[in-house]
Scaffold this motif. Structure first.
Motif, mmCIF file in Angstrom:
data_model
loop_
_atom_site.group_PDB
_atom_site.id
_atom_site.type_symbol
_atom_site.label_atom_id
_atom_site.label_comp_id
_atom_site.label_asym_id
_atom_site.label_seq_id
_atom_site.Cartn_x
_atom_site.Cartn_y
_atom_site.Cartn_z
ATOM 1 N N GLN A 1 -10.424 7.500 -9.718
ATOM 2 C CA GLN A 1 -10.259 8.753 -8.986
ATOM 3 C C GLN A 1 -11.539 9.134 -8.264
ATOM 4 O O GLN A 1 -11.511 9.679 -7.166
ATOM 5 C CB GLN A 1 -9.837 9.865 -9.941
ATOM 6 N N LYS A 2 -12.666 8.783 -8.870
ATOM 7 C CA LYS A 2 -13.953 9.125 -8.275
ATOM 8 C C LYS A 2 -14.147 8.442 -6.933
ATOM 9 O O LYS A 2 -14.796 8.964 -6.026
ATOM 10 C CB LYS A 2 -15.082 8.749 -9.237
ATOM 11 N N ASN A 3 -13.585 7.238 -6.802
ATOM 12 C CA ASN A 3 -13.817 6.458 -5.587
ATOM 13 C C ASN A 3 -12.730 6.641 -4.527
ATOM 14 O O ASN A 3 -12.831 6.062 -3.446
ATOM 15 C CB ASN A 3 -13.902 4.966 -5.932
ATOM 16 N N LEU A 4 -11.698 7.402 -4.836
ATOM 17 C CA LEU A 4 -10.596 7.509 -3.892
ATOM 18 C C LEU A 4 -11.048 8.014 -2.527
ATOM 19 O O LEU A 4 -10.675 7.450 -1.483
ATOM 20 C CB LEU A 4 -9.511 8.437 -4.451
ATOM 21 N N LYS A 5 -11.837 9.072 -2.502
ATOM 22 C CA LYS A 5 -12.268 9.624 -1.219
ATOM 23 C C LYS A 5 -13.113 8.612 -0.457
ATOM 24 O O LYS A 5 -12.991 8.485 0.773
ATOM 25 C CB LYS A 5 -13.057 10.920 -1.421
ATOM 26 N N THR A 6 -13.972 7.873 -1.185
ATOM 27 C CA THR A 6 -14.795 6.861 -0.535
ATOM 28 C C THR A 6 -13.922 5.801 0.106
ATOM 29 O O THR A 6 -14.163 5.372 1.246
ATOM 30 C CB THR A 6 -15.743 6.206 -1.558
ATOM 31 N N TRP A 7 -12.894 5.374 -0.611
ATOM 32 C CA TRP A 7 -12.015 4.346 -0.065
ATOM 33 C C TRP A 7 -11.196 4.878 1.115
ATOM 34 O O TRP A 7 -11.009 4.182 2.106
ATOM 35 C CB TRP A 7 -11.084 3.819 -1.157
ATOM 36 N N LEU A 8 -10.701 6.093 1.008
ATOM 37 C CA LEU A 8 -9.854 6.645 2.067
ATOM 38 C C LEU A 8 -10.632 6.941 3.344
ATOM 39 O O LEU A 8 -10.038 7.060 4.420
ATOM 40 C CB LEU A 8 -9.151 7.918 1.576
ATOM 41 N N THR A 9 -11.926 7.090 3.233
ATOM 42 C CA THR A 9 -12.754 7.342 4.413
ATOM 43 C C THR A 9 -13.521 6.095 4.835
ATOM 44 O O THR A 9 -14.419 6.162 5.670
ATOM 45 C CB THR A 9 -13.739 8.491 4.146
ATOM 46 N N ASN A 10 -13.132 4.942 4.290
ATOM 47 C CA ASN A 10 -13.792 3.676 4.594
ATOM 48 C C ASN A 10 -13.278 3.129 5.921
ATOM 49 O O ASN A 10 -12.127 3.347 6.293
ATOM 50 C CB ASN A 10 -13.516 2.676 3.461
ATOM 51 N N ALA A 11 -14.130 2.420 6.639
ATOM 52 C CA ALA A 11 -13.731 1.823 7.913
ATOM 53 C C ALA A 11 -12.893 0.569 7.719
ATOM 54 O O ALA A 11 -12.254 0.092 8.664
ATOM 55 C CB ALA A 11 -14.967 1.502 8.761
ATOM 56 N N ASP A 12 -12.908 0.025 6.502
ATOM 57 C CA ASP A 12 -12.177 -1.205 6.207
ATOM 58 C C ASP A 12 -10.725 -0.850 5.877
ATOM 59 O O ASP A 12 -10.454 -0.153 4.900
ATOM 60 C CB ASP A 12 -12.832 -1.907 5.015
ATOM 61 N N PRO A 13 -9.740 -1.320 6.672
ATOM 62 C CA PRO A 13 -8.336 -0.992 6.398
ATOM 63 C C PRO A 13 -7.893 -1.386 4.995
ATOM 64 O O PRO A 13 -7.071 -0.706 4.383
ATOM 65 C CB PRO A 13 -7.569 -1.774 7.468
ATOM 66 N N ARG A 14 -8.449 -2.489 4.479
ATOM 67 C CA ARG A 14 -8.068 -2.927 3.133
ATOM 68 C C ARG A 14 -8.447 -1.886 2.099
ATOM 69 O O ARG A 14 -7.663 -1.577 1.186
ATOM 70 C CB ARG A 14 -8.742 -4.272 2.812
ATOM 71 N N MET A 15 -9.626 -1.300 2.227
ATOM 72 C CA MET A 15 -10.067 -0.297 1.272
ATOM 73 C C MET A 15 -9.250 0.984 1.414
ATOM 74 O O MET A 15 -8.942 1.660 0.426
ATOM 75 C CB MET A 15 -11.556 -0.010 1.460
ATOM 76 N N VAL A 16 -8.884 1.319 2.656
ATOM 77 C CA VAL A 16 -8.019 2.479 2.871
ATOM 78 C C VAL A 16 -6.674 2.265 2.167
ATOM 79 O O VAL A 16 -6.142 3.165 1.504
ATOM 80 C CB VAL A 16 -7.796 2.720 4.381
ATOM 81 N N ALA A 17 -6.141 1.049 2.298
ATOM 82 C CA ALA A 17 -4.864 0.742 1.654
ATOM 83 C C ALA A 17 -4.968 0.881 0.139
ATOM 84 O O ALA A 17 -4.072 1.440 -0.509
ATOM 85 C CB ALA A 17 -4.410 -0.660 2.032
ATOM 86 N N TRP A 18 -6.073 0.408 -0.434
ATOM 87 C CA TRP A 18 -6.265 0.546 -1.880
ATOM 88 C C TRP A 18 -6.409 2.015 -2.274
ATOM 89 O O TRP A 18 -5.866 2.456 -3.301
ATOM 90 C CB TRP A 18 -7.491 -0.243 -2.345
#
Length: 374
Positions: free
Chosen positions: A30-47
């Motif tokens: 949960q801590k990393n969700l915002k980081t992933w959702l605001t990432n430039a990498d589409p794969r990380m956004v998907a995760w």
């Protein structure tokens, strides 16, 4: 010694986080969700979207909505309807956005109308589900927009189904006048029996290629068959159901997503029946009538054909009057020939005669004659 231990621990955590960004299966956090959702990498956004849905993390909804609103859209078909090859970057962006929209649906998030308009061309099924969850007052203007657009086809049917439950002004008139009746007319010699023919369509799909390092992409299949759906999208005479599937990639507009779900003439007739509060089979006309004419002379052929045409149009007028009685058409609309369904005559000349059929001198408004249907 303590400081050295802390330094080693810090370095280990740093390396672990760095490797996490490269691993094929990021661990939900949960801590990393915002980081992933605001990432430039589409794969990380998907995760990030996948994990937000899995964790029922509603605080992620604002970030998910921002991503959805920023979707740029891609053209998957050319002007002739042929598939357009997508670059890997386009595929990745679409898969990531599909994961975002899936998360919004699973979290029962309310998306603004403008966001749904942005998503609709590429994510029609998902938009249909979110549209169906809106209040009737909020959904009506948006449903009208989607109804007047013919694509995506499944979304248009859902929009029409929602509107038919509480028809706005002008909707019934538009529904009736945009219904097309295709009548098969068989012209025979005396003593002949007509033959039948036709063709069917097929749906060809390719196996989805692997997508290493990505989460499963959740997406929604729409169907008018209850056995193919897990939940209902729109109720009524023409219900639409949905189920959630997962794949390595987003299906897009392939026939896997909603084969045969569209607003055709039969569906329009069913929705007209719903607005009238009657069974569709109680309406005295259908969208694919057939008639045979035994040819004896040009005058007799045209006279018999016009008797059939006028008989069909009288049935349409009866339906228009019934809609007017329920306040769904104005009296002037009910009397207007332009408000009736369009009648297309598909003339099939089965005679054993080399001479062509005579040209029809005149046809009533909203009636057209065409060549054979097969």
């Amino acid at each position: 010694m303590v400081l050295r231990f802390l330094a080693v621990l810090f370095l280990s955590l740093t390396l672990a986080v760095g490797s996490l960004a490269q691993t094929s299966t990021p661990v939900p956090s949960q801590k990393n969700l915002k980081t992933w959702l605001t990432n430039a990498d589409p794969r990380m956004v998907a995760w990030g979207a996948y994990d937000a849905a899995a964790m029922h993390d509603r605080p992620s909804i604002p970030d998910l909505l921002t991503l959805a609103a920023n979707w740029q859209g891609i053209s998957t078909r050319d002007a002739d309807g042929n598939p357009v090859p997508l670059s890997q970057q386009q595929k990745d962006q679409r898969d990531a956005t599909a994961a975002v929209v899936d998360a919004l649906i699973q979290l029962h998030a309310d998306a603004p109308p403008d966001t749904l308009r942005v998503l609709a061309p590429n994510f029609g099924n998902e938009v249909a589900i979110m549209l169906s969850r809106m209040s009737a007052a909020d959904a009506q203007p948006l449903a009208l927009d989607f109804y007047h657009s013919s694509k995506p086809a499944a979304l248009q049917l859902v929009a029409a189904g929602l509107l038919a439950l509480k028809p706005p002004s002008g909707f019934a008139a538009d529904m009736l006048s945009n219904t097309t009746v295709r009548a098969a007319v068989y012209v025979l010699n005396p003593g002949m029996e007509r033959s039948y023919g036709g063709s069917g369509g097929s749906c060809f799909t390719e196996n989805a290629p692997p997508h290493d390092g990505w989460p499963p992409i959740g997406q929604y299949v729409l169907s008018t068959d209850k056995t193919n759906g897990n939940f209902i999208v729109v109720a009524g005479i023409e219900p639409v159901y949905a189920r959630r599937d997962e794949s390595t990639h987003y299906f897009g507009d392939s026939c896997l997503s909603s084969f045969g779900v569209h607003l055709g003439s039969d569906e329009r007739l069913h929705l007209i029946a719903e607005m009238l509060g009657v069974d569709p089979f109680s309406i005295p006309w259908n969208t694919a009538p057939e008639t045979s004419i035994v040819f004896q002379s040009p005058e007799q052929y045209e006279r018999t054909l016009l008797v059939f045409v006028h008989g069909e149009q009288e049935k349409y007028r009866a339906t228009a009057m019934a809609l007017a009685e329920r306040g769904l058409l104005t009296p002037s609309e009910a009397e207007d020939l332009e408000a009736l369904p369009k009648l297309q005559l598909q003339i099939n000349d089965a005679r054993k005669d080399p001479s062509p059929l005579p040209e029809l001198a005149s046809l009533p408004p909203r009636v057209e004659a065409h060549g054979p249907i097969f």
